[in-house]
Design a protein around this motif. Structure first.
Motif, PDB file in Angstrom:
ATOM      1  N   VAL A   1       0.728  -1.085  -0.015  1.00  0.00           N
ATOM      2  CA  VAL A   1      -0.166  -0.022   0.031  1.00  0.00           C
ATOM      3  C   VAL A   1       0.882   1.182  -0.172  1.00  0.00           C
ATOM      4  O   VAL A   1       0.725   2.174  -0.571  1.00  0.00           O
ATOM      5  CB  VAL A   1      -0.854   0.116   1.308  1.00  0.00           C
ATOM      6  CG1 VAL A   1      -1.612   1.365   1.359  1.00  0.00           C
ATOM      7  CG2 VAL A   1      -1.916  -1.124   1.130  1.00  0.00           C
ATOM      8  N   TYR A   2       1.926   1.157   0.853  1.00  0.00           N
ATOM      9  CA  TYR A   2       2.741   2.344   0.759  1.00  0.00           C
ATOM     10  C   TYR A   2       3.490   2.434  -0.397  1.00  0.00           C
ATOM     11  O   TYR A   2       3.667   3.866  -1.047  1.00  0.00           O
ATOM     12  CB  TYR A   2       3.863   2.319   1.888  1.00  0.00           C
ATOM     13  CG  TYR A   2       4.984   3.326   1.837  1.00  0.00           C
ATOM     14  CD1 TYR A   2       4.735   4.545   2.386  1.00  0.00           C
ATOM     15  CD2 TYR A   2       6.106   2.895   1.291  1.00  0.00           C
ATOM     16  CE1 TYR A   2       5.705   5.531   2.115  1.00  0.00           C
ATOM     17  CE2 TYR A   2       7.345   3.980   1.390  1.00  0.00           C
ATOM     18  CZ  TYR A   2       6.864   5.369   1.715  1.00  0.00           C
ATOM     19  OH  TYR A   2       8.042   6.078   1.834  1.00  0.00           O
TER      20      TYR A   2
ATOM     21  N   LEU B   1       3.655   5.934  -5.654  1.00  0.00           N
ATOM     22  CA  LEU B   1       3.422   5.967  -7.105  1.00  0.00           C
ATOM     23  C   LEU B   1       2.239   6.941  -7.542  1.00  0.00           C
ATOM     24  O   LEU B   1       2.104   7.613  -8.497  1.00  0.00           O
ATOM     25  CB  LEU B   1       3.089   4.469  -7.756  1.00  0.00           C
ATOM     26  CG  LEU B   1       4.250   3.544  -7.821  1.00  0.00           C
ATOM     27  CD1 LEU B   1       3.691   2.300  -8.279  1.00  0.00           C
ATOM     28  CD2 LEU B   1       5.388   4.086  -8.575  1.00  0.00           C
ATOM     29  N   ALA B   2       1.065   7.033  -6.474  1.00  0.00           N
ATOM     30  CA  ALA B   2       0.156   7.857  -6.727  1.00  0.00           C
ATOM     31  C   ALA B   2       0.504   9.190  -6.295  1.00  0.00           C
ATOM     32  O   ALA B   2      -0.624  10.196  -6.507  1.00  0.00           O
ATOM     33  CB  ALA B   2      -1.254   7.349  -6.090  1.00  0.00           C
ATOM     34  N   GLY B   3       1.613   9.678  -5.948  1.00  0.00           N
ATOM     35  CA  GLY B   3       2.027  11.230  -5.757  1.00  0.00           C
ATOM     36  C   GLY B   3       2.286  11.404  -4.470  1.00  0.00           C
ATOM     37  O   GLY B   3       2.201  12.709  -3.919  1.00  0.00           O
ATOM     38  N   GLY B   4       2.380  10.343  -3.613  1.00  0.00           N
ATOM     39  CA  GLY B   4       2.554  10.820  -2.077  1.00  0.00           C
ATOM     40  C   GLY B   4       4.237  11.155  -2.093  1.00  0.00           C
ATOM     41  O   GLY B   4       4.918  10.838  -2.713  1.00  0.00           O
TER      42      GLY B   4
ATOM     43  N   LEU C   1      -4.775   8.429   2.413  1.00  0.00           N
ATOM     44  CA  LEU C   1      -4.780   7.399   1.379  1.00  0.00           C
ATOM     45  C   LEU C   1      -5.644   7.859   0.504  1.00  0.00           C
ATOM     46  O   LEU C   1      -6.093   7.077  -0.404  1.00  0.00           O
ATOM     47  CB  LEU C   1      -4.868   6.030   1.996  1.00  0.00           C
ATOM     48  CG  LEU C   1      -3.944   5.382   2.872  1.00  0.00           C
ATOM     49  CD1 LEU C   1      -4.336   3.852   3.162  1.00  0.00           C
ATOM     50  CD2 LEU C   1      -2.510   5.433   2.215  1.00  0.00           C
ATOM     51  N   CYS C   2      -6.343   9.174   0.573  1.00  0.00           N
ATOM     52  CA  CYS C   2      -7.586   9.356  -0.455  1.00  0.00           C
ATOM     53  C   CYS C   2      -6.989   9.564  -1.673  1.00  0.00           C
ATOM     54  O   CYS C   2      -7.684   9.201  -2.666  1.00  0.00           O
ATOM     55  CB  CYS C   2      -7.949  10.748   0.328  1.00  0.00           C
ATOM     56  SG  CYS C   2      -8.880  10.812   1.849  1.00  0.00           S
ATOM     57  N   GLN C   3      -5.946   9.933  -2.117  1.00  0.00           N
ATOM     58  CA  GLN C   3      -5.344  10.050  -3.236  1.00  0.00           C
ATOM     59  C   GLN C   3      -5.325   8.949  -3.840  1.00  0.00           C
ATOM     60  O   GLN C   3      -5.483   8.511  -5.188  1.00  0.00           O
ATOM     61  CB  GLN C   3      -4.345  11.055  -3.329  1.00  0.00           C
ATOM     62  CG  GLN C   3      -3.646  11.349  -4.738  1.00  0.00           C
ATOM     63  CD  GLN C   3      -2.376  12.296  -4.893  1.00  0.00           C
ATOM     64  OE1 GLN C   3      -2.026  12.808  -3.620  1.00  0.00           O
ATOM     65  NE2 GLN C   3      -1.892  12.640  -5.753  1.00  0.00           N
ATOM     66  N   LEU C   4      -4.582   7.712  -3.357  1.00  0.00           N
ATOM     67  CA  LEU C   4      -4.430   6.600  -3.771  1.00  0.00           C
ATOM     68  C   LEU C   4      -5.893   5.707  -4.278  1.00  0.00           C
ATOM     69  O   LEU C   4      -5.939   5.206  -5.136  1.00  0.00           O
ATOM     70  CB  LEU C   4      -3.469   5.848  -2.903  1.00  0.00           C
ATOM     71  CG  LEU C   4      -3.480   4.416  -3.202  1.00  0.00           C
ATOM     72  CD1 LEU C   4      -2.648   4.136  -4.543  1.00  0.00           C
ATOM     73  CD2 LEU C   4      -2.763   3.483  -2.058  1.00  0.00           C
TER      74      LEU C   4
ATOM     75  N   ARG D   1       5.892   3.284 -13.032  1.00  0.00           N
ATOM     76  CA  ARG D   1       5.382   4.546 -12.242  1.00  0.00           C
ATOM     77  C   ARG D   1       3.946   4.650 -12.553  1.00  0.00           C
ATOM     78  O   ARG D   1       3.172   5.444 -12.111  1.00  0.00           O
ATOM     79  CB  ARG D   1       6.000   5.843 -12.853  1.00  0.00           C
ATOM     80  CG  ARG D   1       7.344   5.884 -12.668  1.00  0.00           C
ATOM     81  CD  ARG D   1       8.067   6.908 -13.129  1.00  0.00           C
ATOM     82  NE  ARG D   1       9.417   7.233 -13.237  1.00  0.00           N
ATOM     83  CZ  ARG D   1      10.248   8.051 -13.560  1.00  0.00           C
ATOM     84  NH1 ARG D   1       9.867   9.110 -14.257  1.00  0.00           N
ATOM     85  NH2 ARG D   1      11.579   7.822 -13.432  1.00  0.00           N
ATOM     86  N   ASP D   2       3.152   3.778 -13.187  1.00  0.00           N
ATOM     87  CA  ASP D   2       1.743   3.519 -13.184  1.00  0.00           C
ATOM     88  C   ASP D   2       1.131   2.970 -12.181  1.00  0.00           C
ATOM     89  O   ASP D   2       1.303   1.680 -11.986  1.00  0.00           O
ATOM     90  CB  ASP D   2       1.386   3.031 -14.841  1.00  0.00           C
ATOM     91  CG  ASP D   2      -0.161   3.096 -15.045  1.00  0.00           C
ATOM     92  OD1 ASP D   2      -1.059   2.647 -14.413  1.00  0.00           O
ATOM     93  OD2 ASP D   2      -0.502   3.940 -15.788  1.00  0.00           O
ATOM     94  N   THR D   3       0.274   3.543 -11.156  1.00  0.00           N
ATOM     95  CA  THR D   3      -0.250   2.936 -10.102  1.00  0.00           C
ATOM     96  C   THR D   3      -1.124   1.699 -10.509  1.00  0.00           C
ATOM     97  O   THR D   3      -0.668   0.797  -9.868  1.00  0.00           O
ATOM     98  CB  THR D   3      -1.191   4.149  -9.295  1.00  0.00           C
ATOM     99  OG1 THR D   3      -0.314   5.263  -9.416  1.00  0.00           O
ATOM    100  CG2 THR D   3      -1.519   3.505  -8.022  1.00  0.00           C
TER     101      THR D   3
END
Length: 865
Positions: A299-300, A305-308, A359-362, A407-409
């Motif tokens: 998850v991390y 990858l999702a911009g964190g 984790l909202c963005q993910l 890099r694609d989530t």
């Protein structure tokens, strides 16, 4: 790692102590920054998965020795709720006992570091801070909270590991210090609970004197256990001893004993304790949060990858406060460098706050990913490309460059889930691991995927532990010299822990292979495996031990000159086979492979490329056989082709002394293309690994899915049509490689449909050129072969009379040209001339036409009527 479930990801930050810049170590090298030391020690903490400990996930190193730690986190702590004292004590002691078994103590035990999940279970947080900072010696702040520290800890004070000569350095804290902290914590709970209970009773009576009397009377009784266990003069007790106390008899039966998760490579059955619910439908719940069932580290990884961004999250919460450089300048700076007038920057002090990572963005990024993506089917008939009914774009993502795919989530989620399931079924699903690895390998599971591709099995830990890695050996000195120079740009491998692991794995390999010796370059070979399996030395050793025989068989003999020379000669023939113009130029200026290619092959390119490029290169290398490195070498030369053709010997030497940037993805694609055009027997080596007794699935890695191949030409059963070994002098005298008769039959498909293999344009992929006389040709020849008599092009002494590269052969340029002769000398001369006039893909039939006479495939032309 355990699933995320109701947990959150939390991050906290601190600074490591800065070291002076003008001080070097005993080896003459600059001192290792304390932040890198902490980063190396931290890695082992990620392996602790006890239910009473918060899972550590990652650590990142920033500017000015800043470190950010990511771990499992819960908003609720013991300071927010009151629980039964026995339950709290038992659960905390469980966590402390597990830590003590691994040689660690908490030292920072306090109510805010005893977290509670939604079921009320306790989990210790920040338990590794004392260990990762080397007992507090690598930071400028004390480890622990003064209110909960044991008296002897406070009396010892603090010290800095930067001064190793300090003989008065305090002894490391033991389990006793944690027992004191736990006693204070329990006493505080009891005192606060009793105080507020009686305070409510006497609120109306206002009898303060009686309140004080009763308060201290109860406290004295509550201190009885605390006095016996904590204030004891004799050493002890330990958490393990306290857990066996009769006071816990009533509640100990309520807790299941902790069982360490089984490793993928062990002698135990991973499914021994598998239990399914009575109603299978319970496994499928509507509107289930599939992401929360994934591992915390997974998850991390997806969160990043999702911009964190860790530092951005801490900055938004005010934990990281930056100042303009002008504000950090001292007011007075003397000649000796000492400054006055500038106060200490408060932003460098410790802030114990843990920030929850949103984790909202993910979740928003993965909202369109259907539930079936988390539970993919593994049938062999299913396409290896990731598919999703709710995200059709994934089928096109696989065609994008690898760096974009990584890099694609959404794409990485599907690949990670798929490989996780395949690896869980290893070795039963080994074939599917090979099949999906041809698409790509997710970086998060690369270590385990490589181990599966190398065929690692069994109890590797027991084997590794049985190797003597402590007794001094003559190689120790060379290993000590090489390690500080091996990929030290990487923070993990440059840490002291990385050096220790390097030393142990390399020494284990040397000791366990007494017929081989340590050569410089072995450390570079070890680096990728150690990096990917930093917390599993046994797996790093097992992968290295399986990799070397496959690709570097006998390269590490005490006298390896004959092996190296044969390898370089075959490589030289591969250059001539695929790029004759470049081969002619390099031979003309005397720039032979001995001058540049030995470090390439001795280290499988790890000495010349950084780790991130090696990962992508080896993802494909591990799918190929022992001849694939030749294709990689040719692909590298072709990227430098224009510069090599335009330069002489001296310029080429300078070019390879500082190798220009190489596009690894292009190199991989070109290597696969070259590999597909190379006949299997063209790279035959007499000193390659002996044949194996069994075949492996899809060993060349680039064949048709679902078919079976031998892993190498040497593994194929030897027949009368196989290629014969050559003396090194004979091999060096030939510009073009030889192929076996069985290879020629396979390429021409003579035993099947009678026609040759076709290229995409519909033309045959191969053409046989028979250089015997017309009379011999008419007595018997291969169907479809072209007759170009040797005597028409070369005189009796081998001098060139007429160029054989003109006329009919020009229509066959680009195909694999197999020169067939009666005597190998004439075939060698003919093939060499074709190379000199820049004909690509020229090879010779080993043994000549004599090898084909026993096959019954020679034809005789029909008589003319």
């Amino acid at each position: 790692m355990r699933p995320l479930r109701d947990a959150q990801l939390g991050a906290f930050t601190f600074f490591a102590s800065a070291l002076p810049h003008d001080v070097c170590g005993s080896n003459g090298l600059p001192l290792t920054p304390n932040s890198i030391k902490i980063l190396g020690r931290f890695q082992i903490l990620k392996t602790f998965t006890h239910p009473r400990l918060c899972q550590y996930v990652d650590i990142s190193r920033g500017k000015h020795e800043r470190l950010v730690v990511v771990a499992e986190h819960y908003e609720s702590s013991l300071s927010d709720f009151q629980r039964q004292g026995k339950t709290v004590a038992y659960e905390v002691l469980e966590g402390l006992e597990f830590m003590n078994k691994h040689g660690m103590v908490h030292r920072a035990l306090a109510p805010n570091n005893v977290l509670m999940d939604h079921k009320g279970n306790l989990k210790l947080a920040k338990f590794g801070l004392y260990y990762m900072t080397d007992r507090g010696g690598d930071v400028d702040f004390p480890i622990g909270y003064p209110s909960y520290l044991a008296p002897e800890v406070i009396a010892q004070g603090s010290f800095h590991a930067s001064d190793p000569s300090n003989e008065e350095a305090p002894l490391p804290s033991g389990p006793k210090s944690d027992i004191w902290s736990l006693g204070v914590l329990l006493f505080e709970m009891c005192a606060v609970r009793i105080f507020f209970f009686w305070l409510r009773i006497f609120d109306c009576l206002h009898n303060c004197l009686l309140l004080v009397y009763l308060y201290f009377n109860v406290l004295c009784h509550s201190l009885l256990w605390f006095k016996q266990c904590v204030l004891s003069v004799v050493p002890g007790p330990t958490p393990a001893e306290l857990l066996g106390d009769e006071v816990f008899n009533e509640i100990s039966c309520l807790y299941m004993p902790f069982q360490k998760p089984l490793s993928l490579f062990s002698s135990s059955l991973r499914c021994a304790h598998l239990e399914l619910p009575e109603d299978i439908s319970d496994l499928c719940k509507e509107e289930e949060d599939y992401l929360s069932e994934r591992a915390i580290d997974e998850v991390y990884y997806l969160w990043c990858l999702a911009g964190g961004d860790l530092e951005k999250e801490l900055t938004n919460q005010g934990i990281i406060q930056s100042k303009p450089p002008l504000c950090t300048l001292p007011k007075f700076l003397l000649e000796d460098g000492e400054s006055f007038g500038q106060g200490r920057d408060r932003s460098f002090l410790l802030d114990d706050t843990t920030v929850t990572l949103s984790l909202c963005q993910l979740r928003n990024r993965l909202k369109d990913v259907g539930g079936e993506a988390y539970y993919p089917l593994l049938e062999e008939e299913q396409s290896s490309l990731p598919q999703s009914a709710s995200s059709q774009d994934l089928s096109t993502t696989v065609t994008l460059p690898l760096i974009i795919r990584e890099r694609d989530t959404e794409y990485q989620l599907t690949r990670i889930v798929l490989f996780h399931r395949l690896l869980q079924a290893y070795p039963y699903k080994r074939d599917l691991v090979w099949k999906d690895a041809r698409v790509d390998i997710p970086p998060l599971v690369r270590g385990m995927a490589w181990a599966a591709l190398l065929g690692i099995e069994g109890d590797i830990q027991a084997k590794y532990e049985g190797i003597d890695k402590d007794t001094p050996i003559p190689t120790d000195r060379q290993i000590e010299v090489d390690i500080p120079r091996c990929h030290q740009y990487d923070e993990l491998l440059s840490s002291p822990q990385g050096h220790v692991k390097f030393r142990r794995v390399l020494k284990a390999w040397v000791v366990s292979h007494p017929d081989l010796v340590y050569w410089q370059g072995l450390d570079s070979l070890c680096a990728p495996f150690l990096y990917l399996n930093f917390n599993n030395e046994a797996l790093a050793y097992a992968c290295m031990s399986a990799f070397i025989p496959k690709y570097l068989y006998n390269f590490f003999l005490k006298d390896n000159s004959h092996v190296i020379q044969e390898y370089l000669t075959v490589f030289s023939q591969m250059i001539a086979f695929h790029d004759p113009e470049l081969s002619n130029h390099l031979n003309q200026i005397g720039f032979i492979p001995d001058l540049y290619a030995i470090p390439w092959f001795l280290t499988m390119f790890t000495h010349v490329f950084p780790l991130h490029k090696i990962f992508h290169l080896w993802d494909t290398l591990l799918l190929g056989n022992s001849s694939f490195p030749f294709c990689i070498g040719v692909a590298i030369l072709q990227q430098l082709r224009d510069r090599l053709l335009a330069n002489g010997f001296n310029e080429c030497i300078l070019l390879f002394s500082d190798l220009p940037e190489i596009d690894i993805e292009r190199c991989v694609h070109e290597s696969i293309k070259l590999f597909s055009w190379t006949p299997k027997s063209a790279t035959y080596r007499q000193h390659a690994q002996p044949p194996k007794t069994t075949a492996v699935t899809d060993g060349n890695g680039f064949g048709r899915p679902g078919t079976y191949y031998f892993s190498d030409y040497q593994d194929m059963p030897r027949t009368d049509l196989s290629r014969e070994p050559l003396a090194l002098s004979e091999l060096k005298a030939e510009l073009s490689p030889r192929i076996s008769a069985e290879d020629l039959i396979d390429l021409c498909e003579l035993s099947l449909a009678g026609g040759g293999k076709r290229t995409r344009a519909g033309r045959p992929k191969i053409v046989a050129v028979d250089v015997r006389s017309a009379e011999d040709f008419n007595r018997g020849h291969l169907s479809g072969s072209v007759n170009l008599p040797y005597s028409s092009a070369f005189g009796p002494d081998g001098e060139l009379v007429q160029c054989p590269g003109t006329g009919v052969l020009h229509s066959f340029r680009g195909r694999v040209i197999v020169v067939i002769s009666h005597a190998m000398k004439s075939g060698t001369t003919f093939a060499s001339h074709l190379v000199k006039v820049n004909f690509p893909r020229v090879c010779m039939l080993d043994g000549g036409i004599i090898k084909m006479r026993s096959t019954g495939l020679l034809t005789v032309p029909s008589p003319q009527i």
